[in-house]
Write a protein that holds these residues in place. Structure first.
Motif, mmCIF file in Angstrom:
data_model
loop_
_atom_site.group_PDB
_atom_site.id
_atom_site.type_symbol
_atom_site.label_atom_id
_atom_site.label_comp_id
_atom_site.label_asym_id
_atom_site.label_seq_id
_atom_site.Cartn_x
_atom_site.Cartn_y
_atom_site.Cartn_z
ATOM 1 N N VAL A 53 42.726 39.440 35.804
ATOM 2 C CA VAL A 53 42.488 40.990 34.257
ATOM 3 C C VAL A 53 43.966 41.737 33.714
ATOM 4 O O VAL A 53 44.831 42.076 34.510
ATOM 5 C CB VAL A 53 42.122 41.689 35.266
ATOM 6 C CG1 VAL A 53 41.285 43.112 35.074
ATOM 7 C CG2 VAL A 53 40.125 40.953 35.910
ATOM 8 N N PRO A 54 44.316 41.406 32.639
ATOM 9 C CA PRO A 54 44.847 42.126 32.015
ATOM 10 C C PRO A 54 45.429 43.717 32.010
ATOM 11 O O PRO A 54 44.347 44.398 32.470
ATOM 12 C CB PRO A 54 45.161 41.825 30.735
ATOM 13 C CG PRO A 54 44.442 40.521 30.308
ATOM 14 C CD PRO A 54 43.116 40.727 31.584
ATOM 15 N N PRO A 55 46.595 44.742 32.328
ATOM 16 C CA PRO A 55 46.057 45.801 32.248
ATOM 17 C C PRO A 55 45.170 46.820 31.112
ATOM 18 O O PRO A 55 45.806 45.500 30.096
ATOM 19 C CB PRO A 55 48.166 46.015 31.617
ATOM 20 C CG PRO A 55 48.906 44.853 32.375
ATOM 21 C CD PRO A 55 47.292 43.902 32.112
ATOM 22 N N CYS A 60 35.110 39.511 33.825
ATOM 23 C CA CYS A 60 33.415 39.407 34.602
ATOM 24 C C CYS A 60 34.198 38.392 35.164
ATOM 25 O O CYS A 60 34.730 37.463 34.882
ATOM 26 C CB CYS A 60 32.674 39.075 34.032
ATOM 27 S SG CYS A 60 31.711 40.603 34.008
ATOM 28 N N PHE A 61 33.561 37.418 36.917
ATOM 29 C CA PHE A 61 33.734 36.424 37.510
ATOM 30 C C PHE A 61 32.605 36.434 37.993
ATOM 31 O O PHE A 61 31.431 37.445 38.157
ATOM 32 C CB PHE A 61 34.890 36.778 38.373
ATOM 33 C CG PHE A 61 34.385 37.532 39.537
ATOM 34 C CD1 PHE A 61 34.131 37.968 40.717
ATOM 35 C CD2 PHE A 61 35.086 38.952 39.002
ATOM 36 C CE1 PHE A 61 33.780 38.341 41.290
ATOM 37 C CE2 PHE A 61 34.798 40.211 40.234
ATOM 38 C CZ PHE A 61 34.589 40.302 41.486
ATOM 39 N N GLY A 80 41.437 49.433 40.807
ATOM 40 C CA GLY A 80 40.872 48.698 40.173
ATOM 41 C C GLY A 80 39.643 49.279 40.301
ATOM 42 O O GLY A 80 39.242 49.538 41.313
ATOM 43 N N ASP A 81 38.532 49.287 39.359
ATOM 44 C CA ASP A 81 37.473 49.549 39.189
ATOM 45 C C ASP A 81 36.041 48.260 39.589
ATOM 46 O O ASP A 81 36.302 47.480 38.215
ATOM 47 C CB ASP A 81 36.880 50.424 37.838
ATOM 48 C CG ASP A 81 37.424 51.846 38.154
ATOM 49 O OD1 ASP A 81 38.796 52.182 38.347
ATOM 50 O OD2 ASP A 81 36.323 53.382 38.178
ATOM 51 N N LEU A 82 35.494 47.454 40.388
ATOM 52 C CA LEU A 82 34.700 47.128 40.514
ATOM 53 C C LEU A 82 33.403 47.102 40.657
ATOM 54 O O LEU A 82 32.915 48.427 40.570
ATOM 55 C CB LEU A 82 34.819 46.572 41.699
ATOM 56 C CG LEU A 82 34.014 45.462 42.737
ATOM 57 C CD1 LEU A 82 34.589 44.438 41.319
ATOM 58 C CD2 LEU A 82 34.091 44.729 43.675
ATOM 59 N N GLY A 234 32.722 42.675 37.755
ATOM 60 C CA GLY A 234 33.142 43.087 36.987
ATOM 61 C C GLY A 234 34.710 43.522 37.487
ATOM 62 O O GLY A 234 33.848 44.103 38.913
ATOM 63 N N LEU A 235 35.435 43.659 36.840
ATOM 64 C CA LEU A 235 37.042 44.596 37.511
ATOM 65 C C LEU A 235 37.761 44.878 35.995
ATOM 66 O O LEU A 235 38.201 44.503 35.156
ATOM 67 C CB LEU A 235 37.772 43.561 37.903
ATOM 68 C CG LEU A 235 38.617 43.927 38.913
ATOM 69 C CD1 LEU A 235 38.362 45.378 39.913
ATOM 70 C CD2 LEU A 235 39.655 43.278 39.687
#
Length: 289
Positions: A53-55, A60-61, A80-82, A234-235
């Motif tokens: 996940v880039p800055p 999503c995964f 990170g926000d999950l 989603g992160l």
């Protein structure tokens, strides 16, 4: 009493403050996550997917029921926000408020991420947390909170008068839209309050205000989950970096986050995906009354 006057303290104020609290949701009857059943599976699990996940962006995964997924700090301190959704029905999504009510304001190994009504079932179980040592600090801060919402462009606009497009809400919305092949406006209602991974937060003792402080996370730290059902994750790599200074900023030092998905060679014996909550409205066809 005038509107700006402080209310008079009653004579029995100390007695009222001394009333002992009652836990709202005694959790002794919650289903046991059976860590002893699932943690041994991790040793023989093979990596099947990896996403960076880039800055200041979101991705999503996917993880199938029985998979493990790990979120790691790789280059520098970053929160990170999950979000998580049921892959079968993204309207079933993580319910941070009920998770907070059941497990507390901050999560760690053995805690579970519960879904919204009417399903209210465990979506994922935390199986490892290298920041589990942190505990609660002298300010009342701890790590991996379910008390913050997510930085968003609407509050940013309200407080600053300006527009910022890399808030975690925006990142998660764009990531889910890309994953599902829909427009961001259609994806936005599915984005929800988050698990703030690696974020160190609490409430001030004097005013009760929500605070953040620099995360103790360092490269190599991770939090790992067991997927109880088929999931979309989603992160967002928060534009606040380690959140030691500010939210939604192009000035904060930000780093990528790594998501890895692992699949055990064998499923746990006798373990099945949690069923949706059995409650039914009175008079409904499926009601047991």
């Amino acid at each position: 009493m005038t509107p700006d006057a402080a209310p008079e303290e009653p004579a029995d104020a100390d007695r009222r403050r001394a009333v002992r609290p009652v836990i709202c949701y005694p959790v002794q009857t919650l289903p046991d996550p059976r860590l002893d059943q699932i943690q041994p599976l991790r040793a023989g699990a093979a990596k099947i997917a990896e996403i960076t996940v880039p800055p200041r962006e979101g991705r999503c995964f996917r993880a199938s029921a029985g998979d493990f997924f790990r979120i790691s700090s790789v280059l520098g301190p970053q929160v990170g926000d999950l979000n998580i959704w049921s892959a079968a029905n993204p309207a079933e999504r993580f319910y941070s408020g009920k998770t907070r009510a059941l497990h507390g304001s901050h999560l760690t190994t053995g805690d579970r991420l519960w879904s919204v009504f009417p399903d209210l079932r465990p979506m994922a179980t935390i199986t490892a947390d290298t920041l589990g040592w942190y505990g609660i600090d002298e300010f009342g801060g701890s790590v991996h909170d379910v008390i913050g919402t997510r930085c968003d462009p609407y509050t940013h606009r309200l407080l600053s008068g300006g527009d910022y497009h890399h808030c975690c809400h925006s990142n998660l919305t764009n990531a889910l839209a890309a994953e599902l092949g829909i427009e961001p406006r259609a994806a936005e209602p599915l984005v929800h309050d988050v698990l703030n991974v690696f974020m160190c937060t609490g409430f001030t003792r004097d005013t009760g205000e929500y605070f953040m402080k620099a995360s103790p996370v360092r490269p190599g730290d991770y939090i790992e989950f067991y997927a109880e059902i088929d999931l979309i994750g989603g992160l967002s790599a928060c534009p606040g970096g380690d959140c030691g200074a500010e939210h939604s900023s192009d000035a904060a030092a930000c780093y990528p986050l790594l998501v890895e998905v692992f699949r055990p060679a064998q499923p746990p014996v006798g373990r099945v995906a949690p069923a949706p909550n059995a409650y039914r409205w009175p008079g409904s066809a499926a009601s047991s009354d």
